[in-house]
Scaffold this active site. Structure first.
Site, PDB file in Angstrom:
ATOM      1  CE1 TYR A  32      -5.373  -2.010   4.306  1.00 48.23           C
ATOM      2  CE2 TYR A  32      -4.080  -0.021   3.981  1.00 48.23           C
ATOM      3  CZ  TYR A  32      -4.729  -1.123   3.464  1.00 48.23           C
ATOM      4  OH  TYR A  32      -4.726  -1.344   2.099  1.00 48.23           O
TER       5      TYR A  32
ATOM      6  CB  SER B 262      -0.889   0.003   1.255  1.00 50.28           C
ATOM      7  OG  SER B 262      -1.546   1.241   1.433  1.00 50.28           O
TER       8      SER B 262
END
Length: 241
Positions: free
Chosen positions: A146, A133
């Site tokens: 996350y 990410s």
């Protein structure tokens, strides 16, 4: 262009039921791979797009869910795409939300790589593509677990590359930018956040899941045989800004 072909390869894509995972599965099939679509909720919509694909139930709420998958099943390419997200201010973030995200996004990813690696190292070949990410590089807002997990994905990718590159196994990752998927629906629905994000992206648009799929095919192909430990940003220029 034969170096980009996946003819004769078997690819297992986790989280292949929708979004980025579905797009990767479809594109790998288009490149010639036999695709195994894995998810916890069923991949019916993806199977419609890929005649001859297989379906595999894997629920990474159990991080060891894939520990036996590769013992009696030949797989050349593993794409670790399955993931979840929880949003809240850091001062209010719960232990449950922390643990659930870390289990699915990092612990399960590592142990799935481990299981795949045991088989791939014996034969001296294999490709792993992890989905990282932008938050493998940045801090983000209101997504502490996350962010921590995706930083971990980048680190695990590099560690495995260090150990396995000389043994015929490529381990790399893709860091998607802001992609129009279920995970980003809340951001796109917030006019202020949506505008702020678009203003930061040099390409001037949210990415599509298909924008990630081509990079995955490249990293899984012979064209990337000397690419090891890379976290490839596919972000419309976000990190360059």
């Amino acid at each position: 262009m034969n170096k980009f072909s996946l003819n004769g390869r078997v690819a297992l894509v986790t989280g292949a039921n929708t979004g980025i995972g579905q797009a990767i599965a479809v594109e790998m099939a288009n490149a010639g791979a036999h695709v195994i679509c894995a998810s916890r909720s069923g991949c019916g919509q993806t199977l419609v797009k890929i005649p001859g694909a297989e379906e595999l139930h894997l629920d990474f709420a159990d991080p060891m869910a894939a520990k036996d998958v590769f013992q009696n099943r030949h797989v050349d390419i593993l794409v670790n795409n399955a993931g979840i997200i929880r949003r809240d201010d850091a001062v209010d973030f719960t232990e449950t939300d922390w643990d659930e995200v870390m289990d699915v996004n990092l612990k399960a990813l590592f142990f799935t790589c481990q299981a795949f690696g045991r088989a791939a190292l014996k034969r001296g070949s294999g490709k792993i593509v992890n989905i990282a990410s932008l938050l493998s590089f940045q801090g983000g807002i209101r997504v502490p677990s996350y962010t921590a997990a995706k930083h971990g994905v980048a680190g695990v990718t590099k560690l495995l590359a260090n150990e396995w590159a000389a043994k015929g196994v490529n381990v790399n990752a893709i860091a998607p930018g802001y992609i129009a998927t279920n995970n980003t629906e809340m951001l796109r629905a917030d006019p202020a956040r949506n505008q702020a994000i678009l203003e930061r992206i040099p390409a001037g648009r949210w990415g599509d899941a298909e924008d990630i799929a081509g990079a995955a095919v490249f990293l899984a192909s012979d064209a990337a045989r000397y690419v090891h430990g890379t976290v490839l940003a596919v972000d419309g220029g976000w990190l360059a800004r």
